[in-house]
Scaffold this active site. Structure first.
Site, PDB file in Angstrom:
ATOM      1  N   ASP A  92       0.767  -1.190   0.096  1.00  0.00           N
ATOM      2  CA  ASP A  92      -0.037   0.076   0.074  1.00  0.00           C
ATOM      3  C   ASP A  92       0.836   1.177   0.049  1.00  0.00           C
ATOM      4  O   ASP A  92       1.409   1.584   1.010  1.00  0.00           O
ATOM      5  CB  ASP A  92      -0.986  -0.069   1.348  1.00  0.00           C
ATOM      6  CG  ASP A  92      -1.900   0.950   1.143  1.00  0.00           C
ATOM      7  OD1 ASP A  92      -1.991   1.906   0.416  1.00  0.00           O
ATOM      8  OD2 ASP A  92      -2.609   1.043   2.102  1.00  0.00           O
ATOM      9  N   HIS A  93       0.950   1.818  -1.186  1.00  0.00           N
ATOM     10  CA  HIS A  93       1.806   2.899  -1.172  1.00  0.00           C
ATOM     11  C   HIS A  93       1.658   4.233  -0.430  1.00  0.00           C
ATOM     12  O   HIS A  93       2.207   5.076  -0.103  1.00  0.00           O
ATOM     13  CB  HIS A  93       1.791   3.359  -2.645  1.00  0.00           C
ATOM     14  CG  HIS A  93       3.133   4.201  -3.285  1.00  0.00           C
ATOM     15  ND1 HIS A  93       4.161   4.757  -2.354  1.00  0.00           N
ATOM     16  CD2 HIS A  93       3.855   4.286  -4.651  1.00  0.00           C
ATOM     17  CE1 HIS A  93       5.040   5.383  -3.032  1.00  0.00           C
ATOM     18  NE2 HIS A  93       4.837   4.810  -4.447  1.00  0.00           N
TER      19      HIS A  93
END
Lengths: 424, 437
Positions: A396-397
């Site tokens: 999850d950036h």
């Protein structure tokens, strides 16, 4: 003081469960936490614990009966708690026992959250609903007249679905009478033709669909792929298996990968965390619980190896086998499925080289292992046959950037390339 | 200047409607040709209850020795009618001031004058014409004049009597008549009832009517159906017996008091015809209370007036029929709410009656008023309570519990589960609610 305990929403989108076994009888004294009943859902068979100590004053449903989420399971007379005291308790500890587990449902925790009626659920009289202001996920209990409630129960109507026309939206008898339940599922897909057929979604498929969508809608997926030469690992595994051949356990690559990841997570705690957008903070987990994606006849389940960083290779092997057996027999319990902090999928065991796995929201990342293949590699300036394990990781950036992910992957791969480092 | 609302009449419909209208910010004028409070406050609800209380107190003192209070010489005990009236007037004056205060507080104007409706937007009074957006007619009713007794005394005139009659002939039908008969009987007079028809109290459940008829029969109050009676100058003959009387009081059914009006409003049996919003056949002219003939009770009138204000404010009224208690202030009191047993039977509903006697109620026994019962009628599927009838001291207050229960669509289970204090008369709800049959 009577307390009505209702079949809790066990957080996987199920709306009913089947009674397998009652552990309590009417009149029996119980302690908070004692198992009341064994329930089977599409995915798990689990014991439902009592949230209160007291005496069972009523029990609803017989073995084999389907119980809807939100329907009463038992009534408990709470010892020595008069109405007023109960109120006081409620006021003093409003947040207690609202949620059994904090894990969100998801890829990693297919059955994640068990919501119990909060302490606000002391009922002086009537079948008025259990609700707790501290229970955001619980469905808001419909305001309804006693007769409307009895009627809805009688007719099998979920009173929460009925639009109330009384004061403040109170559901009245008339509302129940005029309520049209949604058309049954079967008629929804009435588009049968000779060349296609329809089948209603199973509970597990609905759950998976919901969780996948939620993950994709709530996270900023980013993927990284890499290859690692694992000849040393292969050799190490085969030597260990030789040594363990009398132990009736065979190591797969998974325990090594688990250990590698657990160690790397300790160095990169942001990947073992959770983003709390609402409060604008990151929650770091001091425990490493790895969800292992498993394929079953019914669909995907992701049991969790708790405290994976504290377990030996053989412990892990035993646990993986035990979880796999339970998953196949649909005997996983809620405990087996909850509290995952990071997930692993070994899609390569069936086939596939690279992939983009879906994160088990709200976890931060999922690590995928592809099929090991022999490939030419350059070693000391010469082309030789290498054993290549492809890995694919989704993160999850929002919470972590590519550089940190690359560093994490490098660490994991270094352990896999040279498993002797795991001994350090 | 234009008013939002002009209300003609200041009884329970008029004054309650005016207060609400003021609270809602409507510029409101009330016009009444007589006293603030109308029939209810000046001659009806409050004064009759006041003189009944005097009569009940008289009875209580007569029987004081039973309670251990001695030293009162029976022959010296007397009923002072003038004092009873004085006390009544004080109560009325206090309540009347209360209404004026509430009007003032909410910006309601008042004019004592006879009003005439010129058009849906114009009312004439005190030789002036007032412009308004809405008109509420709340002029009430009075006992219909009788051909058989054209000179009969009306209830309003009773309070001006210096001396009460010894043998009053009460003609008519309904709760007022029964209350009045009992009042005279309790203070030692010999009333005679000349009934227009039976049952005497047609809106009541038969159980209450039966109880009261037996009670009056025991008290030797003659009940003579007018159809079988021969009326002479100062006596009534019935079944070869003469019943002399010294005064006739008209306690018959009521007819509307209509204001003067130019617009031709549609009438039904002499009452102003209205729709669900209590609007007459002419837009902008409403009628609430007795004058529309939908009911002859103060609380019904008030409820209707409140609905008129809601309607003016653009609030949609629910379709359902409103439920209200019917109270008779006899000794013991009668009260009911919801459907009668006959109505339930007529609808073909499977029902059950849970009846519990006051004589098993400890508090009632200590108060020396153990006469009576409660009847809770419920359907048998969900035990929803459909009707409650009560006979007891203070039944008119006790009935409210049933009102709330029924407003919330409750069942006998809720009654049985609600912990009632002991000892209280209200326990009877819990006791009856918990009965099996």
């Amino acid at each position: 003081m009577r307390y009505i305990f209702k079949f809790p929403d066990i957080g996987e989108g199920l709306d009913e469960g089947k009674i397998i076994e009652w552990y309590v009888e009417k009149g029996q004294s119980i302690q908070s936490g004692d198992a009341l009943v064994k329930m089977e859902t599409d995915k798990v068979v689990t014991d439902i614990p009592s949230p209160k100590s007291g005496v069972i004053s009523a029990r609803y449903g017989s073995i084999g009966d389907s119980i809807k989420v939100g329907s009463a399971l038992v009534e408990i007379d709470i010892e020595g708690v008069e109405a007023k005291d109960a109120q006081d308790i409620n006021q003093e500890e409003p947040a207690k026992a609202v949620t059994e587990s904090v894990d969100e449902e998801g890829f990693g925790g297919v059955v994640g959250t068990i919501e119990l009626a909060g302490d606000g659920a002391y009922l002086p009289a009537g079948d008025e609903g259990i609700s707790s202001p501290n229970e955001p996920k619980a469905r808001k209990k419909a305001l309804a007249t006693p007769v409307a409630r009895a009627m809805a129960k009688d007719l099998g109507i979920d009173i929460n679905q009925v639009v109330g026309t009384g004061p403040a939206g109170r559901v009245t008898k008339k509302d129940i009478e005029s309520h049209r339940p949604p058309a049954p599922q079967r008629s929804v897909g009435s588009i049968e033709t000779p060349r296609q057929r329809t089948e209603p979604l199973s509970q597990i498929r609905k759950t998976i669909a919901k969780n996948m969508l939620r993950s994709k809608q709530n996270t900023a997926h980013m993927a990284i792929m890499e290859e690692v030469e694992v000849s040393t690992l292969i050799e190490a595994r085969s030597r260990l298996n030789e040594a363990l051949k009398h132990d009736q356990i065979k190591l797969s690559y998974l325990p090594f990968i688990i250990q590698a990841i657990a160690r790397a997570l300790k160095k990169h705690p942001v990947l073992n965390a959770e983003l709390d957008m609402e409060n604008e903070r990151i929650i770091y987990k001091d425990y490493i619980n790895l969800g292992i994606a498993m394929d079953t006849d019914d669909g995907l389940v992701v049991p969790v190896i708790h405290d994976a960083d504290k377990k030996s290779l053989t412990d892990l092997a035993h646990e993986i086998k035990s979880l796999a057996d339970k998953a196949r027999e649909r005997k996983l319990t809620l405990d087996d499925l909850k509290d995952g902090t990071f997930s692993i999928t070994s899609y390569g065991s069936i086939g596939g080289y690279f992939a983009v796995p879906v994160i088990a929201y709200p976890q931060v990342a999922i690590f995928g292992i592809g099929r090991i293949a022999q490939k030419p590699v350059v070693k000391d300036g010469e082309i030789v046959i290498g054993n290549i394990m492809p890995i694919s990781m989704s993160v999850d950036h929002r919470i972590v950037d590519g550089a940190e992910v690359s560093r994490f992957v490098n660490d994991v791969l270094s352990y896999l390339k040279d498993p002797i480092l795991l001994l350090a | 200047m234009t008013y939002d609302l002009i209300i003609i009449g200041s009884g329970p419909a008029g004054y309650v409607g005016a207060i609400k209208a003021g609270q809602r910010g409507l510029k409101t004028l009330v016009i009444d040709k007589k006293y603030i409070g109308g029939m209810c406050l000046n001659w009806g609800c409050i004064p009759t209850k006041s003189i009944l209380e005097s009569a009940k107190t008289y009875q209580k003192v007569l029987h004081a020795a039973d309670f251990g209070v001695t030293g009162i010489k029976a022959e010296e005990i007397a009923f002072d009618w003038q004092q009873a009236v004085t006390r009544t007037r004080k109560i009325v004056a206090k309540l009347s001031r209360g209404i004026e205060f509430l009007w003032k507080k909410n910006g309601v104007e008042f004019l004592r004058a006879e009003a005439k409706i010129i058009s849906p937007t114009q009312v004439e009074a005190d030789k002036r014409v007032f412009e308004t957006k809405n008109i509420l007619i709340a002029t009430g009713s009075r006992p219909a004049p009788r051909d058989d007794f054209p000179d009969a005394l009306s209830l309003e005139d009773l309070y001006s009597l210096p001396v009460l009659p010894e043998k009053p002939l009460l003609v008519g039908r309904g709760a007022n008549l029964v209350e009045l008969a009992q009042f005279f009987q309790m203070i030692g007079k010999a009333p005679i009832i000349l009934a227009d028809d039976l049952p005497l109290m047609p809106a009541l459940d038969a159980s209450l009517e039966d109880f009261m008829l037996k009670k009056m029969s025991k008290a030797k109050i003659p009940l003579i159906p007018v159809i079988d009676a021969q009326i002479k100058d100062k006596s009534v003959s019935y079944k070869d017996k003469d019943y002399p009387f010294d005064m006739v009081i008209n306690a018959g059914f009521r007819s509307a008091v209509l204001p003067q009006m130019e617009p031709q409003l549609k009438l039904e049996d002499g009452f102003i015809a209205t729709d669900r919003r209590h609007m007459s056949s002419t837009d902008g002219i409403y009628a609430a209370g007795d004058v529309n003939g939908k009911g002859y009770l103060a609380h019904v009138a008030s409820a209707q007036a409140l609905e008129v204000i809601d309607s003016i404010m653009g609030v949609d009224l629910p379709d359902e029929e409103r439920r209200y208690p019917l109270n008779i202030y006899t000794d013991p009191e009668l009260a009911q709410i919801g459907m009668t047993e006959a109505q339930i039977k007529a609808q073909g509903i499977d029902y059950q009656v849970k009846q519990y006697s006051m004589s098993a109620n400890g508090k009632a026994l200590t108060e020396g008023s153990s006469e009576g019962f409660i009847r809770i009628i419920h359907e048998t599927k969900y035990n929803q309570v459909l009707g409650v009838q009560m006979v007891s001291a203070n039944a008119t207050d006790l009935i409210s519990e049933a009102g709330i229960l029924m407003e919330l669509e409750g069942s006998t289970y809720e009654l049985a589960r609600t912990i009632h204090a002991h000892p209280t008369v209200s326990e009877i709800y819990m006791d009856a609610g918990g009965m099996d049959g």
